[in-house]
Each structure stands twice: as structure tokens, then as C-alpha cells.
Scaffold this motif. Sequence first.
Motif, PDB file in Angstrom:
ATOM      1  N   LEU A   1      49.786  26.975  26.570  1.00 32.72           N
ATOM      2  CA  LEU A   1      48.335  27.036  26.336  1.00 32.72           C
ATOM      3  C   LEU A   1      47.944  28.498  26.372  1.00 32.72           C
ATOM      4  O   LEU A   1      48.049  29.139  27.406  1.00 32.72           O
ATOM      5  CB  LEU A   1      47.595  26.340  27.484  1.00 32.72           C
ATOM      6  N   ASP A   2      47.521  29.055  25.239  1.00 33.38           N
ATOM      7  CA  ASP A   2      47.229  30.482  25.334  1.00 33.38           C
ATOM      8  C   ASP A   2      45.772  30.849  25.089  1.00 33.38           C
ATOM      9  O   ASP A   2      45.427  32.008  25.071  1.00 33.38           O
ATOM     10  CB  ASP A   2      48.163  31.288  24.424  1.00 33.38           C
ATOM     11  N   GLN A   3      44.903  29.833  24.908  1.00 32.41           N
ATOM     12  CA  GLN A   3      43.478  30.193  24.774  1.00 32.41           C
ATOM     13  C   GLN A   3      42.777  29.900  26.088  1.00 32.41           C
ATOM     14  O   GLN A   3      43.084  28.915  26.736  1.00 32.41           O
ATOM     15  CB  GLN A   3      42.801  29.275  23.745  1.00 32.41           C
ATOM     16  N   LEU A   4      41.803  30.719  26.426  1.00 32.41           N
ATOM     17  CA  LEU A   4      40.992  30.383  27.597  1.00 32.41           C
ATOM     18  C   LEU A   4      39.844  29.511  27.125  1.00 32.41           C
ATOM     19  O   LEU A   4      39.301  29.720  26.041  1.00 32.41           O
ATOM     20  CB  LEU A   4      40.420  31.653  28.233  1.00 32.41           C
ATOM     21  N   PRO A   5      39.444  28.506  27.930  1.00 33.79           N
ATOM     22  CA  PRO A   5      38.327  27.659  27.509  1.00 33.79           C
ATOM     23  C   PRO A   5      37.037  28.483  27.409  1.00 33.79           C
ATOM     24  O   PRO A   5      36.904  29.517  28.074  1.00 33.79           O
ATOM     25  CB  PRO A   5      38.199  26.634  28.627  1.00 33.79           C
ATOM     26  N   ALA A   6      36.119  28.004  26.609  1.00 30.55           N
ATOM     27  CA  ALA A   6      34.819  28.677  26.478  1.00 30.55           C
ATOM     28  C   ALA A   6      34.155  28.712  27.840  1.00 30.55           C
ATOM     29  O   ALA A   6      34.412  27.866  28.694  1.00 30.55           O
ATOM     30  CB  ALA A   6      33.963  27.899  25.494  1.00 30.55           C
ATOM     31  N   GLY A   7      33.268  29.699  28.053  1.00 29.87           N
ATOM     32  CA  GLY A   7      32.511  29.707  29.304  1.00 29.87           C
ATOM     33  C   GLY A   7      33.223  30.446  30.418  1.00 29.87           C
ATOM     34  O   GLY A   7      32.724  30.553  31.519  1.00 29.87           O
ATOM     35  N   ARG A   8      34.432  30.992  30.158  1.00 27.78           N
ATOM     36  CA  ARG A   8      35.079  31.824  31.173  1.00 27.78           C
ATOM     37  C   ARG A   8      34.619  33.259  30.964  1.00 27.78           C
ATOM     38  O   ARG A   8      34.462  33.713  29.844  1.00 27.78           O
ATOM     39  CB  ARG A   8      36.613  31.780  31.017  1.00 27.78           C
ATOM     40  N   SER A   9      34.461  33.989  32.069  1.00 30.59           N
ATOM     41  CA  SER A   9      33.961  35.356  31.934  1.00 30.59           C
ATOM     42  C   SER A   9      35.066  36.373  32.152  1.00 30.59           C
ATOM     43  O   SER A   9      36.051  36.084  32.827  1.00 30.59           O
ATOM     44  CB  SER A   9      32.875  35.587  32.972  1.00 30.59           C
ATOM     45  N   PRO A  10      34.892  37.578  31.601  1.00 34.76           N
ATOM     46  CA  PRO A  10      35.907  38.609  31.808  1.00 34.76           C
ATOM     47  C   PRO A  10      35.910  39.055  33.270  1.00 34.76           C
ATOM     48  O   PRO A  10      34.909  38.917  33.970  1.00 34.76           O
ATOM     49  CB  PRO A  10      35.446  39.755  30.906  1.00 34.76           C
ATOM     50  N   ILE A  11      37.047  39.563  33.717  1.00 35.59           N
ATOM     51  CA  ILE A  11      37.158  40.044  35.097  1.00 35.59           C
ATOM     52  C   ILE A  11      37.489  41.536  35.050  1.00 35.59           C
ATOM     53  O   ILE A  11      38.430  41.926  34.369  1.00 35.59           O
ATOM     54  CB  ILE A  11      38.314  39.321  35.840  1.00 35.59           C
ATOM     55  N   ALA A  12      36.717  42.345  35.755  1.00 38.84           N
ATOM     56  CA  ALA A  12      37.043  43.771  35.847  1.00 38.84           C
ATOM     57  C   ALA A  12      37.879  43.979  37.101  1.00 38.84           C
ATOM     58  O   ALA A  12      37.549  43.445  38.157  1.00 38.84           O
ATOM     59  CB  ALA A  12      35.755  44.581  35.936  1.00 38.84           C
ATOM     60  N   SER A  13      38.981  44.736  36.976  1.00 37.83           N
ATOM     61  CA  SER A  13      39.844  44.959  38.149  1.00 37.83           C
ATOM     62  C   SER A  13      39.994  46.448  38.404  1.00 37.83           C
ATOM     63  O   SER A  13      40.156  47.217  37.462  1.00 37.83           O
ATOM     64  CB  SER A  13      41.233  44.373  37.901  1.00 37.83           C
ATOM     65  N   HIS A  14      39.974  46.835  39.685  1.00 36.50           N
ATOM     66  CA  HIS A  14      40.137  48.251  40.032  1.00 36.50           C
ATOM     67  C   HIS A  14      41.016  48.398  41.257  1.00 36.50           C
ATOM     68  O   HIS A  14      40.967  47.560  42.156  1.00 36.50           O
ATOM     69  CB  HIS A  14      38.775  48.900  40.337  1.00 36.50           C
ATOM     70  N   VAL A  15      41.794  49.492  41.286  1.00 37.97           N
ATOM     71  CA  VAL A  15      42.579  49.808  42.480  1.00 37.97           C
ATOM     72  C   VAL A  15      41.701  50.651  43.415  1.00 37.97           C
ATOM     73  O   VAL A  15      41.036  51.583  42.966  1.00 37.97           O
ATOM     74  CB  VAL A  15      43.847  50.601  42.111  1.00 37.97           C
ATOM     75  N   VAL A  16      41.685  50.283  44.693  1.00 36.68           N
ATOM     76  CA  VAL A  16      40.889  51.035  45.672  1.00 36.68           C
ATOM     77  C   VAL A  16      41.861  51.739  46.632  1.00 36.68           C
ATOM     78  O   VAL A  16      42.450  51.086  47.500  1.00 36.68           O
ATOM     79  CB  VAL A  16      39.975  50.074  46.479  1.00 36.68           C
ATOM     80  N   PRO A  17      42.075  53.056  46.455  1.00 34.94           N
ATOM     81  CA  PRO A  17      43.042  53.762  47.308  1.00 34.94           C
ATOM     82  C   PRO A  17      42.421  54.102  48.656  1.00 34.94           C
ATOM     83  O   PRO A  17      41.834  55.178  48.820  1.00 34.94           O
ATOM     84  CB  PRO A  17      43.365  55.033  46.500  1.00 34.94           C
ATOM     85  N   ALA A  18      42.549  53.189  49.610  1.00 40.61           N
ATOM     86  CA  ALA A  18      41.811  53.320  50.878  1.00 40.61           C
ATOM     87  C   ALA A  18      42.216  54.555  51.679  1.00 40.61           C
ATOM     88  O   ALA A  18      41.393  55.135  52.383  1.00 40.61           O
ATOM     89  CB  ALA A  18      42.014  52.061  51.714  1.00 40.61           C
ATOM     90  N   ALA A  19      43.498  54.955  51.588  1.00 35.86           N
ATOM     91  CA  ALA A  19      43.926  56.097  52.405  1.00 35.86           C
ATOM     92  C   ALA A  19      43.465  57.415  51.773  1.00 35.86           C
ATOM     93  O   ALA A  19      42.911  58.279  52.448  1.00 35.86           O
ATOM     94  CB  ALA A  19      45.437  56.083  52.567  1.00 35.86           C
ATOM     95  N   ASP A  20      43.683  57.564  50.453  1.00 38.84           N
ATOM     96  CA  ASP A  20      43.296  58.816  49.785  1.00 38.84           C
ATOM     97  C   ASP A  20      41.771  58.959  49.736  1.00 38.84           C
ATOM     98  O   ASP A  20      41.229  60.041  49.860  1.00 38.84           O
ATOM     99  CB  ASP A  20      43.791  58.881  48.327  1.00 38.84           C
ATOM    100  N   LYS A  21      41.085  57.829  49.470  1.00 33.72           N
ATOM    101  CA  LYS A  21      39.632  57.924  49.230  1.00 33.72           C
ATOM    102  C   LYS A  21      38.883  56.841  49.993  1.00 33.72           C
ATOM    103  O   LYS A  21      38.470  55.834  49.417  1.00 33.72           O
ATOM    104  CB  LYS A  21      39.372  57.769  47.723  1.00 33.72           C
ATOM    105  N   PRO A  22      38.701  57.058  51.302  1.00 36.01           N
ATOM    106  CA  PRO A  22      38.082  56.017  52.139  1.00 36.01           C
ATOM    107  C   PRO A  22      36.698  55.599  51.633  1.00 36.01           C
ATOM    108  O   PRO A  22      36.312  54.439  51.780  1.00 36.01           O
ATOM    109  CB  PRO A  22      37.968  56.661  53.521  1.00 36.01           C
TER     110      PRO A  22
END
Length: 740
Positions: free
Chosen positions: A466-487
Motif C-alpha cells: 500500500l503506497d498511498q496515504l489516505p486522504a485527510g492525513r497531514s504532513p509532519i515536520a521533523s527536526h533534530v534538537v541538539p540538546a547538548a550543543d544548543k540547550p
Amino acid sequence: MDLVPVLEEPLKKVLGPATAKVMAEHLDLHTVGDLLHHYPRRYAERGELTRLAELPLDEHVTVVAQVATARVLRFNGGSGQRLEVTITDGSGQIQLVFFGKGIHKPHKELLPGTRAMFAGKVSVFNRKMQLAHPAYQLLRADPADGTDGAAEAAEAVGSWAGALLPIYPATAKLESWKIAKAVDLALPSAPEAIDPLPESLREGRGLVPLPEALLKIHRPHTKADIADARARLKWDEAFVLQVALARRRFADTQLTAVAREPKADGLLTAFDAKLPFTLTDGQQKVSKEIFDDLATEHPMHRLLQGEVGSGKTMVALRAMLAVVDAGGQAAMLAPTEVLAQQHHRSITEMMGELAESGMLGGAEHSTKVVLLTGSMGTAARKQPLLDLVTGEAGIVIGTHALIEDKVQFLDLGLVVVDEQHRFGVEQRDALRSKGKQPPHLLVMTATPIPRTVAMTVFGDLETSVLDQLPAGRSPIASHVVPAADKPHFLARAWERVREEVENGHQAYVVCPRIGDDEDDKPKKGKKKSAEDEAEKRPPLAVLDIADELAHGALQGLKVEVLHGRMHPDDKDAVMRRFAAGETDVLVATTVIEVGVNVPNATAMVIMDADRFGVSQLHQLRGRVGRGSAAGLCLLVTEMPEASPARARLGAVASTLDGFELSRIDLEQRREGDVLGQAQSGVRSSLRMLTVIEDEEIIAEAREEATKVVAADPELERLPGLRTALDALLDAEREQYLDKG
């Protein structure tokens, strides 16, 4: 008395008991054949130095390098001393440290300009890479020079007089050069190796004979030798494995099953009519493949895989309804209680009055949907068990409790297994044996798997994607949070969670550990490894983080916890409150990884994200963005920027394509883990084959294997192949494949 074939000789006869014991315990090598199949990981060219900049942290490595400087430092007011040696590859450098009495020998031997092989575990100290107390083997000048120490050097380098020094996968107890010496003692047996490939196939593909391949892989003279040997050994692995799978598929075609043809106007028709949306083209195509299989008199064996959130449950439910229409029963096996309850809840909601058989307000076409899990008391189980025997319940959803002897079905027609990799194949089989004839089988995986892995791990199943996502799904933004370098990034992450809640949404915070007393006990019989000691702090824990957040960054929000050691009723209550929107933030372990569906949850913060695998992170992230509002996933880590762990997190943040991530995941993990461990904990039979790079070999081997098995199912004309197959399928794996 039968003579033991040479390759099955126990190692202690050849190497002596002490070395054999270490090999068995640390490398799982027991016979001469095992040792001959323990191939070098790579080769160092004499005169060439290992690139130090590319060494992985926390792994046992073997490097060839040159000593740059050496100095002895005193500490503790002069009572303690340590030797610091800097070694270089010409560009980068790394520090070696030796302490106490252990410094005398290296101080004498590791003089500037000396070359040696060093083995140890790379760690970071004061932000510099170092090897503490490495073992080493001097590589003196070329023995042919006739200089002083030539004899000693010849001894040290042993049979590596060639230009290529083999470097073996080693452990702290057994360095690469000691393994090489052991291999020297085993190599004379190589000519006795029985060739599993049919002659015609070997010659047709221009592959070298097996004994020659073994000599060339361990003691190559040229790079061409290595290439010849690798090509040959990869074919063996791919071919023997594919023959095993082809025999499974062949055996399956000999089984009979009850054909389950859906009725024209039964439950399924009524269900489809109620759906508030239309199925995607993908869902319709895959449903047709499944219905076609169900209508035949052989048991279906199908793998349904697809993107996280592509609507696999809907497809599986329609298959279950079709089987109920045809007079059979369907069972869905889930890996955890949380998931079984979740499926039960969402399926009864989707079905509405169709799930209310025999109840007032139930529809005319309806059936009972029952739940069965291990933690239900005897009284609570009594009715569902009865409904299964009488056929009153058409659908049962449960955990491995379904497999117990007490559970009897009137007519089990379909088994759906959710989340394959957590289920032993034994369990899948035990459930199948409850049908009068083998029931049809549908296996669903949570995260996508690359085609070749599907051909290898699930090679006995047909695949639907199954390679289609059903309608009504929203995009997800993802980010890396470097807690040690940048508290301050972490502080901002908690602000984002608060903003989501203020906008009427909810959030998850995921931690690797629970943090109760149980967690902190070392596992029975399991000593803490050096790795555990090296991890300066334990992974962050649910109970600690929830407490910190409730009194700190998220004060004033309603924060609850969820983890696997809570009582099932409590877990269920927490999930219900979260689903109902009464809780703002759920701090949980990976129990929420699969199948949890709360469309109003839009944010997820994953603490110590580097402690999770790529597929697992993708899977977790799939819990947000399930509704109309956009999702946000923050991957919090303290790993330094250049580390492989950060690169992995960067990959997850950069794409939502699960198929792409599953390839990255595979490249990151050792191949053996993908196949062996994912299946049954048996060590993997793959030493040389890499599932990603060798796609063509696997596909060709599958074709050849299918031909060979069709012509000679019992392999009577190919004794060499039979032997290799028996070795691959030692009792445990034979069982495993038979249960496929």
C-alpha cells in the motif's frame, strides 16, 4: 564408526580447549567449518594505514597505524603513571593510553616510527578519540629485508606474508591476529568443503569452486582474489536461503484450504456502504489481491506492507469480514495488549451496529467482535471463549493468549498477524494449527521493508504494497534538537508543545526507559557490559521526565504517563483519557509505537532519540499528523554533530518516505540483525551477502532456486545442496522456516 566430516570437527581438536572456548563464547564458532566461514571484515594493505577519522565510536576496531609520539605522565603526586601514545595514519591521529604496570612493555616497544596493528574499543575522553589499553601486534620491517628482528617479525605476521593483511571481526577477548592464526590451522581442511551449488549453475555463472573461494577469502594475494571469493560466497548464501524458501512455497502449494468466497450482500457490503470515505485505489487493488487468494483452495500466505498510516487495518478488516460472510472466523494477532485493545476499539467503532450480533439494535448482517488478552481474568474470558467455540463471534482480536490450548474455534478461516517482527513464527503457527484445515494467513508489517528484505525474510509470502496515504492525513515536520550543543533549542521545543496544547491539540513525549526500580536492575545473569559502563548516563526515563515537565516546562498542563509495566486496566484508562482529549501530554515508552490512533495529537518530542532505530523513529512519528492539523516531531539528542547517530536522526528528519528510511536503517544495522534477530533470535546465516547491495544476486538466486525445487523438491540429485541446507536449517531454523 562414522568419521566426522572434517568441517564438522569441533574446534577444540584443532585449536586446543582454551582458544576453542573463547571462540564458542564470544564469536559463536564451534566447528572447523564455522571458523572457515568467519570471513575477514576487510583487508589492510601492507604499508597502508587505516583511516583513523572514520573509526566508529564504541565499537571494537582493528587498525594499522604508525606511532608518532610516546610519553609517560605521572599523576597522584607521582605515585601513579600512565603512558600516552599518539598513533597516526598520516592525516588524522588517535591517542592510546596505558596505565600502571601495563605500561612497561608498550613503553619499550611502541617507539616513534613503529608500525603495528592495534585492537580495542574507541571511546571519547576530553572530546578526543582514544583507545584505552589496546592490544597490539608489531608489524616490523618487511621480513625479507634481513634486518634485525626479521625472524621475530615473520613470526608476528605469521602467514600474512602476502600484501593483504586480513582483519577479522574480533572481540576484546580474541584479537584479529589471533583469529588469523587459528584460521591458518583450519585452512588445510578447506579442500574437504562440500560444494552446495549445482555444477551447471556454478559453471554457468563462472563462479570459483568452494574450497578455492575459502582459501582466497582468508589468504588473498590480490584484490581480484577477494572479488572472486566474495562473488562465490554471496551466491552460496543467497541460493541456499532461497532454496529453503522455495521448498516452503512448494510445500504450501501442496496444502489445501477452504476457499472463502465473499457473499454478494453480506457483512462486507453493509460495511462498505457505511464507510464515510471511499477506499484509495491502492486499498482497492490490494483488497482484490487478497480476495482472489481467499477464493482458492490453497492457503493464502500474503505479506501486506505499507507506509505508516496507509490504512492497512482497513484492508485487513475487509478481508476478515469477507471470511465471516463465507461462514468462517477470523483472528487478529497483535503484539501487545495496548495494541490489541486499540484494534478492538477501532474495529468495533468502524463496524458500529455490524459488531453487535445478538444485541438489540444489531444489524441483520452482524457478528460478534471479541477481545482476548493474557491479563483478562478467567471470568472475563469465559464468554469470549464460548463465543468462539459456538461461532457466535466471527472476529477475535487478541495477543498471544489466542494461542493457548484452551482457545478453540468453530471454523478458523483467516489469521491476520499485525507487526510481524515481534512475533515468533512459532506463535503464528500455533494459531494456524487451530483451523480444521490450514487457515489463510495475512501478515502486516508496520514499517515498509525493501523488496529484497521481503524476498529474504518473508520469502515464503507473496507481497502486497500500500503506497498511498489516505486522504485527510497531514504532513509532519521533523527536526533534530541538539540538546547538548544548543540547550535553548530544547527550551523552544517545550514552548512548541505548549503552543500546540493552547491551540486545542495534544502531544506525546517518548522516552527510552520507564525509570522505576525494575529498570535499574541489571538483567538476571547479564553482567553490565563495558558499553553500559561507557554510557556516562542511563537513558532518560518516563517517570523522571514526566515529573520534571509537570513541575517545570509544562507546568499547568495535564501530564500523564503510559508504560508497559502498568496494570492493563490502568493503561487502557490512560489511553482512553488521552483519546478523549482529557490529557494534554502523554509521556510514554515505545508502547505507543504502533497502531495508537489519536487524530488530535499533533506534536511528539522523542527524548534521547539516538537510542531508537530508524524504523522505530519513523513508526513513532506516525502517531502524529493523523488528523487534519499538521504534525510536528522533535528528535532530541545529546550526541555530537559529527556522530553516526546524528546522521541517522538527520535522515529521519529529512524524509517521510518509510521505504527510503528502511534502506537507511538496513545500511546502518548489521545485516545479520535484519534477518536472524528479526526472525527468531538465531544467528543469521548471512556473512557475506548484504541485502541492500546484492539485490540482483538475491533476485537471480530466487529464480534459480524455484527452478531447482520444481525439478527436484527433495533435492535427491543434489546431496551437496541438501547438506548445506541442513546446516542452514539447524533444528531451530528448520522449525522457523517450516512455520513460515
